[in-house]
Scaffold this motif. Structure first.
Motif, PDB file in Angstrom:
ATOM      1  N   ASN A   1       7.186   9.440 -30.670  1.00  0.00           N
ATOM      2  CA  ASN A   1       6.727   8.840 -29.294  1.00  0.00           C
ATOM      3  C   ASN A   1       7.710   9.317 -28.358  1.00  0.00           C
ATOM      4  O   ASN A   1       8.872   8.903 -28.424  1.00  0.00           O
ATOM      5  N   ILE A   2       7.100  10.007 -27.273  1.00  0.00           N
ATOM      6  CA  ILE A   2       7.813  10.392 -25.993  1.00  0.00           C
ATOM      7  C   ILE A   2       7.244  10.096 -24.840  1.00  0.00           C
ATOM      8  O   ILE A   2       6.052  10.415 -24.739  1.00  0.00           O
ATOM      9  N   GLU A   3       7.955   9.313 -23.955  1.00  0.00           N
ATOM     10  CA  GLU A   3       7.196   8.842 -22.673  1.00  0.00           C
ATOM     11  C   GLU A   3       8.033   9.177 -21.565  1.00  0.00           C
ATOM     12  O   GLU A   3       9.393   9.124 -21.552  1.00  0.00           O
ATOM     13  N   THR A   4       7.643   9.665 -20.280  1.00  0.00           N
ATOM     14  CA  THR A   4       8.194   9.926 -19.121  1.00  0.00           C
ATOM     15  C   THR A   4       7.546   9.283 -17.944  1.00  0.00           C
ATOM     16  O   THR A   4       6.437   8.789 -18.264  1.00  0.00           O
ATOM     17  N   ASN A   5       8.261   8.974 -17.054  1.00  0.00           N
ATOM     18  CA  ASN A   5       7.629   8.789 -15.707  1.00  0.00           C
ATOM     19  C   ASN A   5       6.963   9.851 -14.884  1.00  0.00           C
ATOM     20  O   ASN A   5       7.650  10.899 -14.576  1.00  0.00           O
ATOM     21  N   GLU A   6       5.635  10.106 -14.999  1.00  0.00           N
ATOM     22  CA  GLU A   6       5.195  11.236 -14.598  1.00  0.00           C
ATOM     23  C   GLU A   6       5.799  12.322 -15.348  1.00  0.00           C
ATOM     24  O   GLU A   6       5.691  12.490 -16.694  1.00  0.00           O
ATOM     25  N   ASN A   7       6.041  13.573 -14.735  1.00  0.00           N
ATOM     26  CA  ASN A   7       6.707  14.625 -15.311  1.00  0.00           C
ATOM     27  C   ASN A   7       8.284  14.701 -15.330  1.00  0.00           C
ATOM     28  O   ASN A   7       8.985  15.849 -15.256  1.00  0.00           O
ATOM     29  N   ASP A   8       8.885  13.659 -14.912  1.00  0.00           N
ATOM     30  CA  ASP A   8      10.283  13.540 -14.841  1.00  0.00           C
ATOM     31  C   ASP A   8      11.014  13.147 -16.016  1.00  0.00           C
ATOM     32  O   ASP A   8      11.134  12.103 -16.519  1.00  0.00           O
TER      33      ASP A   8
ATOM     34  N   LYS B   1       0.729  -1.242  -0.030  1.00  0.00           N
ATOM     35  CA  LYS B   1      -0.061   0.244   0.074  1.00  0.00           C
ATOM     36  C   LYS B   1       0.717   1.294   0.143  1.00  0.00           C
ATOM     37  O   LYS B   1       0.293   2.322  -0.435  1.00  0.00           O
ATOM     38  N   ASN B   2       2.144   1.181   0.407  1.00  0.00           N
ATOM     39  CA  ASN B   2       2.901   2.326   0.442  1.00  0.00           C
ATOM     40  C   ASN B   2       3.698   2.503  -0.693  1.00  0.00           C
ATOM     41  O   ASN B   2       4.677   3.361  -0.611  1.00  0.00           O
ATOM     42  N   ILE B   3       3.889   1.470  -1.729  1.00  0.00           N
ATOM     43  CA  ILE B   3       4.661   1.667  -2.758  1.00  0.00           C
ATOM     44  C   ILE B   3       3.881   2.507  -3.909  1.00  0.00           C
ATOM     45  O   ILE B   3       2.756   2.262  -4.313  1.00  0.00           O
ATOM     46  N   LYS B   4       4.505   3.507  -4.108  1.00  0.00           N
ATOM     47  CA  LYS B   4       3.651   4.274  -5.053  1.00  0.00           C
ATOM     48  C   LYS B   4       4.389   4.137  -6.488  1.00  0.00           C
ATOM     49  O   LYS B   4       5.533   3.956  -6.795  1.00  0.00           O
ATOM     50  N   MET B   5       3.184   3.786  -7.197  1.00  0.00           N
ATOM     51  CA  MET B   5       3.401   3.085  -9.001  1.00  0.00           C
ATOM     52  C   MET B   5       3.795   4.718  -9.645  1.00  0.00           C
ATOM     53  O   MET B   5       2.834   5.270  -9.628  1.00  0.00           O
ATOM     54  N   SER B   6       4.634   4.324 -10.694  1.00  0.00           N
ATOM     55  CA  SER B   6       4.910   5.621 -11.620  1.00  0.00           C
ATOM     56  C   SER B   6       4.094   5.633 -12.348  1.00  0.00           C
ATOM     57  O   SER B   6       3.712   4.287 -13.038  1.00  0.00           O
ATOM     58  N   VAL B   7       3.456   6.596 -12.903  1.00  0.00           N
ATOM     59  CA  VAL B   7       2.513   6.778 -14.029  1.00  0.00           C
ATOM     60  C   VAL B   7       3.454   7.263 -15.277  1.00  0.00           C
ATOM     61  O   VAL B   7       3.996   8.191 -15.469  1.00  0.00           O
ATOM     62  N   LYS B   8       3.044   6.456 -16.128  1.00  0.00           N
ATOM     63  CA  LYS B   8       3.447   6.813 -17.391  1.00  0.00           C
ATOM     64  C   LYS B   8       2.995   8.161 -18.169  1.00  0.00           C
ATOM     65  O   LYS B   8       1.482   7.985 -18.132  1.00  0.00           O
ATOM     66  N   THR B   9       3.566   8.824 -18.578  1.00  0.00           N
ATOM     67  CA  THR B   9       3.158  10.188 -19.330  1.00  0.00           C
ATOM     68  C   THR B   9       3.497  10.225 -20.602  1.00  0.00           C
ATOM     69  O   THR B   9       4.744  10.119 -21.047  1.00  0.00           O
ATOM     70  N   LYS B  10       2.707  10.246 -21.735  1.00  0.00           N
ATOM     71  CA  LYS B  10       2.974  10.532 -23.014  1.00  0.00           C
ATOM     72  C   LYS B  10       2.900  12.021 -23.501  1.00  0.00           C
ATOM     73  O   LYS B  10       2.032  12.575 -23.076  1.00  0.00           O
ATOM     74  N   TRP B  11       3.708  12.222 -24.357  1.00  0.00           N
ATOM     75  CA  TRP B  11       3.977  13.941 -24.841  1.00  0.00           C
ATOM     76  C   TRP B  11       4.019  13.724 -26.482  1.00  0.00           C
ATOM     77  O   TRP B  11       4.380  12.651 -27.073  1.00  0.00           O
ATOM     78  N   ALA B  12       3.500  14.795 -26.926  1.00  0.00           N
ATOM     79  CA  ALA B  12       3.407  14.870 -28.618  1.00  0.00           C
ATOM     80  C   ALA B  12       4.178  16.083 -28.785  1.00  0.00           C
ATOM     81  O   ALA B  12       4.073  17.050 -27.981  1.00  0.00           O
ATOM     82  N   ILE B  13       4.766  16.327 -29.685  1.00  0.00           N
ATOM     83  CA  ILE B  13       5.369  17.426 -30.471  1.00  0.00           C
ATOM     84  C   ILE B  13       4.313  18.172 -30.986  1.00  0.00           C
ATOM     85  O   ILE B  13       3.656  17.764 -31.807  1.00  0.00           O
TER      86      ILE B  13
END
Length: 218
Positions: free
Chosen positions: A63-70, A22-34
């Motif tokens: 195709n551009i992907e980050t973990n959240e905004n990192d 419950k204490n493990i924070k799952m990273s959210v994949k964020t996709k970006w477009a030019i």
């Protein structure tokens, strides 16, 4: 009939392990477009050792992907349409697209696939490493990246801006054509300077589905 009673101690470790998740924070994949309206991929090459020939590519996709905004977790796959090359001179453009240079009839695209995006120590500065493929030849390159931070922008959470620069040797990709002028100067330098201004837009779920369908149909 035998009845077994399981004591809490018998499965306590498993429960603790489950509770810990419950204490493990799952990273959210964020996709970006030019955003093509506010982005540019350009280059310049020294001509006759006295001036620069400048050009740009009008069509590109990624195709551009980050973990959240990192953005240190960035994964990039970029395609540039070589037929969209323009330098402001029709004959020169045709020559660059010919077999003596890019050979666009056989090699339709330039591609770049990143393998790391690391901070340099300077505020907002990064080194982007990856594999650039032109004319069937792939080399690992480094690009210098400067983050352009939005200030009090209403859409700052959904946008990101970067200035990207690099210096390449065109001979490393088999772009060897050259000739000497009457005074002995070479027509074009081996060094090519790349300059990009990139605006990224955060993609939402429906936009991601639409883009993926478009890429499949390319």
């Amino acid at each position: 009939m035998q009845i077994y009673v399981l004591k809490k101690a018998q499965f306590g470790p498993s429960l603790r392990k489950l509770n810990n998740t419950k204490n493990i924070k799952m990273s959210v994949k964020t996709k970006w477009a030019i955003n093509p309206a506010n982005s540019k991929i350009s280059f310049k090459v020294m001509h006759l050792m006295i001036s620069n020939v400048k050009g740009l590519f009008k069509k590109f996709e990624a195709n551009i992907e980050t973990n959240e905004n990192d953005f240190t977790t960035t994964k990039i796959a970029l395609w540039i349409d070589l037929a969209s090359l323009e330098t402001g001179d029709k004959k020169r453009d045709e020559h660059l697209k010919s077999a003596e240079f890019f050979d666009v009839s056989k090699h339709k695209k330039i591609t770049f696939v990143s393998d790391s995006f690391v901070k340099t120590g300077k505020e907002g500065c990064y080194n982007l490493w990856g594999y650039l493929t032109m004319k069937g030849i792939t080399n690992r390159i480094k690009l210098d990246v400067k983050s352009i931070e939005p200030t009090n922008h209403i859409y700052s959470d959904d946008k990101a801006g970067f200035a990207v620069n690099a210096k390449l040797s065109r001979n490393d990709w088999g772009l060897n054509w050259n000739m000497a002028s009457a005074n002995g100067s070479i027509m074009g330098s081996d060094e090519v300077f790349i300059s990009c201004e990139i605006e990224l837009l955060k993609m939402h779920e429906q936009e991601q589905i639409t883009k993926q369908s478009a890429l499949v149909n390319m």
